[in-house]
Design a protein around this motif. Structure first.
Motif, PDB file in Angstrom:
ATOM      1  N   GLU A   1       0.827  -1.210   0.000  1.00 55.14           N
ATOM      2  CA  GLU A   1       0.000   0.000   0.000  1.00 55.14           C
ATOM      3  C   GLU A   1       0.857   1.255   0.000  1.00 55.14           C
ATOM      4  OE1 GLU A   1      -3.640  -2.153   2.465  1.00 55.14           O
ATOM      5  OE2 GLU A   1      -2.388  -0.644   3.439  1.00 55.14           O
ATOM      6  N   ALA A   2       1.937   1.227   0.789  1.00 49.37           N
ATOM      7  CA  ALA A   2       2.829   2.388   0.833  1.00 49.37           C
ATOM      8  C   ALA A   2       3.467   2.634  -0.529  1.00 49.37           C
ATOM      9  CB  ALA A   2       3.896   2.179   1.897  1.00 49.37           C
ATOM     10  N   ALA A   3       3.844   1.564  -1.216  1.00 45.13           N
ATOM     11  CA  ALA A   3       4.439   1.717  -2.543  1.00 45.13           C
ATOM     12  C   ALA A   3       3.428   2.269  -3.548  1.00 45.13           C
ATOM     13  CB  ALA A   3       4.982   0.373  -3.021  1.00 45.13           C
ATOM     14  N   LEU A   4       2.197   1.780  -3.484  1.00 50.93           N
ATOM     15  CA  LEU A   4       1.155   2.295  -4.383  1.00 50.93           C
ATOM     16  C   LEU A   4       0.903   3.772  -4.137  1.00 50.93           C
ATOM     17  CD1 LEU A   4      -1.381  -0.670  -4.250  1.00 50.93           C
ATOM     18  CD2 LEU A   4      -0.197   0.130  -6.299  1.00 50.93           C
ATOM     19  N   GLN A   5       0.856   4.139  -2.879  1.00 46.83           N
ATOM     20  CA  GLN A   5       0.544   5.525  -2.531  1.00 46.83           C
ATOM     21  C   GLN A   5       1.707   6.472  -2.787  1.00 46.83           C
ATOM     22  OE1 GLN A   5      -2.915   4.848   0.836  1.00 46.83           O
ATOM     23  NE2 GLN A   5      -0.803   4.876   1.501  1.00 46.83           N
ATOM     24  N   SER A   6       2.862   5.910  -3.200  1.00 44.68           N
ATOM     25  CA  SER A   6       3.965   6.791  -3.587  1.00 44.68           C
ATOM     26  C   SER A   6       3.751   7.357  -4.995  1.00 44.68           C
ATOM     27  CB  SER A   6       5.295   6.024  -3.539  1.00 44.68           C
ATOM     28  OG  SER A   6       5.369   5.041  -4.561  1.00 44.68           O
ATOM     29  N   HIS A   7       2.765   6.798  -5.731  1.00 50.29           N
ATOM     30  CA  HIS A   7       2.441   7.347  -7.054  1.00 50.29           C
ATOM     31  C   HIS A   7       1.676   8.658  -6.859  1.00 50.29           C
ATOM     32  CE1 HIS A   7       0.786   7.822 -11.063  1.00 50.29           C
ATOM     33  NE2 HIS A   7       1.570   6.844 -11.488  1.00 50.29           N
TER      34      HIS A   7
ATOM     35  N   ILE B   1      -3.468   1.225 -14.862  1.00 46.84           N
ATOM     36  CA  ILE B   1      -3.034   0.057 -14.109  1.00 46.84           C
ATOM     37  C   ILE B   1      -1.604  -0.310 -14.485  1.00 46.84           C
ATOM     38  CG2 ILE B   1      -3.472  -2.382 -13.671  1.00 46.84           C
ATOM     39  CD1 ILE B   1      -5.504  -0.387 -12.446  1.00 46.84           C
ATOM     40  N   GLN B   2      -1.257  -0.160 -15.757  1.00 49.47           N
ATOM     41  CA  GLN B   2       0.096  -0.469 -16.198  1.00 49.47           C
ATOM     42  C   GLN B   2       1.118   0.419 -15.498  1.00 49.47           C
ATOM     43  OE1 GLN B   2       1.157  -3.071 -18.024  1.00 49.47           O
ATOM     44  NE2 GLN B   2       3.166  -2.338 -17.347  1.00 49.47           N
ATOM     45  N   ALA B   3       0.744   1.671 -15.266  1.00 48.04           N
ATOM     46  CA  ALA B   3       1.659   2.571 -14.557  1.00 48.04           C
ATOM     47  C   ALA B   3       1.913   2.080 -13.130  1.00 48.04           C
ATOM     48  CB  ALA B   3       1.084   3.987 -14.542  1.00 48.04           C
ATOM     49  N   LEU B   4       0.862   1.554 -12.504  1.00 49.28           N
ATOM     50  CA  LEU B   4       1.021   1.036 -11.140  1.00 49.28           C
ATOM     51  C   LEU B   4       1.861  -0.238 -11.148  1.00 49.28           C
ATOM     52  CD1 LEU B   4      -2.571   1.622  -9.729  1.00 49.28           C
ATOM     53  CD2 LEU B   4      -0.520   3.017  -9.397  1.00 49.28           C
ATOM     54  N   ARG B   5       1.644  -1.088 -12.128  1.00 51.18           N
ATOM     55  CA  ARG B   5       2.459  -2.307 -12.212  1.00 51.18           C
ATOM     56  C   ARG B   5       3.935  -1.952 -12.402  1.00 51.18           C
ATOM     57  NH1 ARG B   5      -0.412  -6.967 -12.524  1.00 51.18           N
ATOM     58  NH2 ARG B   5      -2.580  -6.888 -13.249  1.00 51.18           N
ATOM     59  N   THR B   6       4.190  -0.978 -13.242  1.00 46.82           N
ATOM     60  CA  THR B   6       5.572  -0.547 -13.478  1.00 46.82           C
ATOM     61  C   THR B   6       6.188   0.008 -12.198  1.00 46.82           C
ATOM     62  OG1 THR B   6       5.078  -0.056 -15.793  1.00 46.82           O
ATOM     63  CG2 THR B   6       7.039   0.977 -14.842  1.00 46.82           C
ATOM     64  N   LEU B   7       5.408   0.798 -11.472  1.00 44.19           N
ATOM     65  CA  LEU B   7       5.899   1.382 -10.218  1.00 44.19           C
ATOM     66  C   LEU B   7       6.271   0.291  -9.222  1.00 44.19           C
ATOM     67  CD1 LEU B   7       6.194   3.912  -8.306  1.00 44.19           C
ATOM     68  CD2 LEU B   7       3.828   3.438  -7.622  1.00 44.19           C
ATOM     69  N   LEU B   8       5.379  -0.679  -9.040  1.00 42.33           N
ATOM     70  CA  LEU B   8       5.645  -1.732  -8.060  1.00 42.33           C
ATOM     71  C   LEU B   8       6.803  -2.621  -8.487  1.00 42.33           C
ATOM     72  CD1 LEU B   8       2.121  -2.858  -6.807  1.00 42.33           C
ATOM     73  CD2 LEU B   8       3.625  -1.067  -5.960  1.00 42.33           C
ATOM     74  N   ALA B   9       6.949  -2.829  -9.794  1.00 46.02           N
ATOM     75  CA  ALA B   9       8.069  -3.642 -10.275  1.00 46.02           C
ATOM     76  C   ALA B   9       9.405  -2.995  -9.937  1.00 46.02           C
ATOM     77  CB  ALA B   9       7.951  -3.858 -11.779  1.00 46.02           C
ATOM     78  N   GLU B  10       9.413  -1.654  -9.862  1.00 44.59           N
ATOM     79  CA  GLU B  10      10.637  -0.934  -9.516  1.00 44.59           C
ATOM     80  C   GLU B  10      10.908  -0.933  -8.020  1.00 44.59           C
ATOM     81  OE1 GLU B  10       9.846   2.892 -11.087  1.00 44.59           O
ATOM     82  OE2 GLU B  10      10.245   2.335 -13.176  1.00 44.59           O
ATOM     83  N   LYS B  11       9.847  -1.081  -7.215  1.00 41.17           N
ATOM     84  CA  LYS B  11       9.988  -0.905  -5.776  1.00 41.17           C
ATOM     85  C   LYS B  11       9.954  -2.194  -4.970  1.00 41.17           C
ATOM     86  CE  LYS B  11       8.207   3.807  -5.281  1.00 41.17           C
ATOM     87  NZ  LYS B  11       9.381   4.257  -4.509  1.00 41.17           N
ATOM     88  N   LEU B  12       9.287  -3.233  -5.495  1.00 41.26           N
ATOM     89  CA  LEU B  12       9.021  -4.420  -4.688  1.00 41.26           C
ATOM     90  C   LEU B  12       9.407  -5.694  -5.431  1.00 41.26           C
ATOM     91  CD1 LEU B  12       5.451  -3.468  -3.409  1.00 41.26           C
ATOM     92  CD2 LEU B  12       7.602  -3.215  -2.156  1.00 41.26           C
ATOM     93  N   PRO B  13       9.755  -6.748  -4.680  1.00 41.41           N
ATOM     94  CA  PRO B  13      10.037  -8.039  -5.317  1.00 41.41           C
ATOM     95  C   PRO B  13       8.802  -8.615  -5.992  1.00 41.41           C
ATOM     96  CG  PRO B  13      10.805  -8.009  -3.034  1.00 41.41           C
ATOM     97  CD  PRO B  13       9.973  -6.785  -3.228  1.00 41.41           C
ATOM     98  N   ALA B  14       9.008  -9.591  -6.861  1.00 42.71           N
ATOM     99  CA  ALA B  14       7.900 -10.167  -7.636  1.00 42.71           C
ATOM    100  C   ALA B  14       6.839 -10.797  -6.749  1.00 42.71           C
ATOM    101  CB  ALA B  14       8.444 -11.195  -8.618  1.00 42.71           C
TER     102      ALA B  14
END
Length: 487
Positions: A411-417, A448-461
Motif C-alpha cells: 500500500e505504501a508503494a502504491l501511494q507513492s504514485h 493500471i500499467q503505470a502502477l504495475r511498473t511502479l511496483l516492479a521498480e519498488k518491490l520483489p515479484a
C-alpha cells in the motif's frame, strides 16, 4: 555433531572425513567435500585480506549455484556474516539492502555484477573461485554470539527489515534436526532462494552431516519438471511449500514414483488439511512433517509429524531447546484451548532487527523473570494433547507462496504514485486453494500499467498484486479508516 563446535568447523571435519563424497550438485555439475573446502578456504583467505572479520557483513548476490554455496561457507571460514540477495529483486531493493546492512563487499557471479547499484562497493566475482590461490586459510572460530547471517523480510512501511542471526542460533536450529528427524539427508533438494530463510535448513543440515545438497535452478516450476528432478537426482529429503508438495502429488505415477524420498517437510504457509492423507496415499514410504517458525527464531520453532495422517492438523510441539508461550494482550498465559499470541523463547531467538531499535524493543521482549522472548504476532491455541493449532496473524501480515508479506508495504508503494491518494491491498481466495493479492486504488487517475511498473521498480515479484481495481473512493468506517471488510 559435537555440541559446542560451530557449524563451519563441523563441515570442515566432514570434508576431512569424506573428502571424495559429493557435497553439492547443480544442473548436472558436482563438487566434492574436498574441493568445496579448498575453494571456500582460498576465498576466505581473499576475504580476510579484504578486511572480513567477526561481525563483518558480506553480501552475496545469491544465484542458485555451487559457487554461492562456496561463497557462504567462505564467509563463515573468514569469520564474517553473509547477507543473501536474490538477483531477481529490483535494483531499488538491492540498493536499499546493501546500504542498510553496511556491506561494502559483494560476492556475485560476473553476469550479475551489473545489477548492483552504482556506489562505492568492492566486488569479487564468484567466477574466479577456481583460480584463487589454493593456500588453505585458518578457519575462524565463529563464537556462538557472533553474527552468522542477515536475512531480510518485508517491512510494514515498505522498508525491509534485516534479522540478525548468530552462530549460536544457527547451531541450535541445525542440531535440533538431528533430534527431530529419524534420518539425516543423503540427498537434499533445496528449492528456495538463498535469500529465503528455509534455505538455511537444507544448506547447513546437509553439509554438516555429510549429505549431498542438490540445488534447484529455479526452472523446475511445473510439477512434472520437479518430479523429474527428484527422480533423476534420487532425492531423499526436501523442504517445500505445502502447495508445491500438493502439486507434486498430482503428477502421474509414470513420471514420479517417489521411491527415493524418505522425508518431506512442508513449511512457509498453512498446510491444507487434505495434504497428509494425499501424501500417505501417494508416498506411503516417505515421512511427512509440518514445520512452523519465523525468521526471527532461526527457521523453525515447532514441528508436527503428519505420518500417519493425524486427526487434528497442527504445527506440533516445540523443537528441543525452544519454548512456546501463548500469551494474551497483557502478557499473561492463556488457558489451554484459548487463543493466544505465540511468544518464542530459547537459543533460536535471533539477536535483533538490524538498525531498527524501535521494532526490536517491541518484538524482542524480556519477561519479568528475565527470559528473552520473540513476540510473533501469530495466534494459536493448545490442544489437550499439547500440540499447537495455528490460528493466523494478529496483524495484517500474510503468507503467500511461502513469503511473509506485510500488506501495508504494498500500500505504501502504491501511494507513492502522485496520482494515487488511497490504496488498500487484500489477500483474497475467491477460488479455494488459490490465494492472490488484490490492490484497490482511488482515485483512478493513472493506468493500471503505470502502477504495475511502479511496483516492479519498488518491490520483489512475490509482492506484486495479481489484480488491480480502480475506484472513485475506498469505503470508510466511521473513524475514517478504510473499511476493508466492505472491499
Amino acid at each position: 555433531m559435537p555440541a559446542s563446535a560451530p557449524l563451519s568447523h563441523v563441515i570442515l571435519a566432514q570434508a576431512a572425513a569424506t573428502p571424495e563424497a559429493v557435497a553439492v550438485r547443480c544442473a548436472g555439475e558436482s563438487m566434492s567435500y574436498r574441493t568445496l573446502h579448498r575453494r571456500a578456504s582460498a576465498l576466505a583467505a581473499r576475504l580476510r585480506d579484504l578486511g572480513v572479520r567477526e561481525e563483518t557483513t558480506v553480501a552475496v548476490l545469491a544465484a542458485r549455484s555451487i559457487e554461492t554455496v562456496v561463497a557462504i561457507l567462505a564467509i563463515h571460514y573468514a569469520g564474517g556474516a553473509y547477507v543473501p540477495l536474490d538477483p531477481e529483486y529490483p535494483g531499488e531493493v538491492l540498493a536499499f539492502t546493501l546500504a542498510d546492512c553496511g556491506a561494502g563487499l559483494v560476492l556475485a557471479p560476473q553476469r550479475e555484477l551489473a545489477k548492483l547499484p552504482a556506489h562505492s562497493l568492492t566486488t569479487v566475482s564468484l567466477d574466479e573461485i577456481a583460480e584463487l590461490d589454493s593456500t588453505l586459510a585458518e578457519v575462524a572460530p565463529c563464537p556462538a554470539e557472533s553474527l552468522a547471517y542477515v536475512i531480510y523480510t518485508s517491512g510494514s512501511t515498505g522498508r525491509p527489515k534485516g534479522v540478525l542471526v548468530t552462530h549460536g542460533n544457527l547451531a541450535h536450529s541445525t542440531r535440533a534436526r538431528l533430534a527431530c528427524y529419524r534420518t539425516a539427508p543423503q540427498r537434499f533438494l533445496l528449492l528456495s532462494s538463498f535469500a529465503f530463510d528455509s534455505s538455511v535448513a537444507g544448506l547447513f543440515w546437509t553439509l554438516s552431516t555429510g549429505g549431498t545438497l542438490v540445488l534447484s535452478t529455479g526452472e523446475e516450476r511445473d510439477p512434472a519438471a520437479l518430479a523429474a528432478l527428484i527422480a533423476a537426482e534420487r532425492i531423499t529429503h526436501t523442504l517445500c511449500l505445502p502447495a508445491v508438495h500438493a502439486l507434486l502429488l498430482q503428477t502421474s505415477t509414470r513420471d514420479f514414483d517417489g521411491s527415493t524420498l524418505q522425508c518431506v517437510i512442508v513449511a512457509g504457509e498453512n498446510c491444507p488439511p487434505t495434504l497428509p492423507a494425499a501424501h500417505a496415499r501417494r508416498l506411503p514410504r516417505a515421512d511427512l512433517f509440518n514445520e512452523y517458525g519465523p525468521t526471527e527464531a532461526t527457521v523453525w520453532t515447532t514441528f508436527a509429524p503428519l505420518t500417519p495422517p493425524p486427526a487434528d492438523l497442527t504445527i506440533g510441539r516445540p523443537i528441543p531447546g525452544a519454548e512456546v508461550r501463548l500469551l494474551d494482550e497483557s502478557g499473561a498465559p492463556v488457558p489451554d484451548g484459548e487463543p493466544g499470541e505465540i511468544h518464542i523463547g530459547g537459543p533460536g531467538v535471533a539477536r535483533a532487527y538490524l538498525n531498527r531499535a524501535d521494532l526490536t524493543a517491541a518484538r524482542f521482549i524480556t519477561d519479568p523473570s528475565g527470559t528473552r522472548l520473540y513476540k510473533t504476532g501469530d495466534l494459536a491455541h493448545r490442544l489437550p494433547d499439547g500440540n499447537l493449532a495455528f490460528l493466523g496473524r494478529i496483524d495484517r501480515q500474510v503468507k503467500l507462496r511461502g513469503y511473509r508479506i506485510e500488506l501495508e508495504a504494498i500500500e505504501a508503494a502504491l501511494q507513492s504514485h502522485p496520482d494515487v491518494q488511497t490504496a488498500a491491498v487484500l489477500m483474497r481466495e475467491d477460488e479455494p486453494g488459490d490465494p492472490r493479492l488484490v490492490a484497490y486504488v482511488a482515485p483512478a487517475n493513472c493506468t493500471i500499467q503505470a502502477l504495475r511498473t511502479l511496483l516492479a521498480e519498488k518491490l520483489p515479484a512475490f509482492m506484486q498484486p495479481s489484480a488491480f481495481i480502480a475506484l472513485d473512493a475506498l469505503p470508510q468506517m466511521p473513524n475514517g479508516k478504510v473499511d476493508r471488510a466492505a472491499l
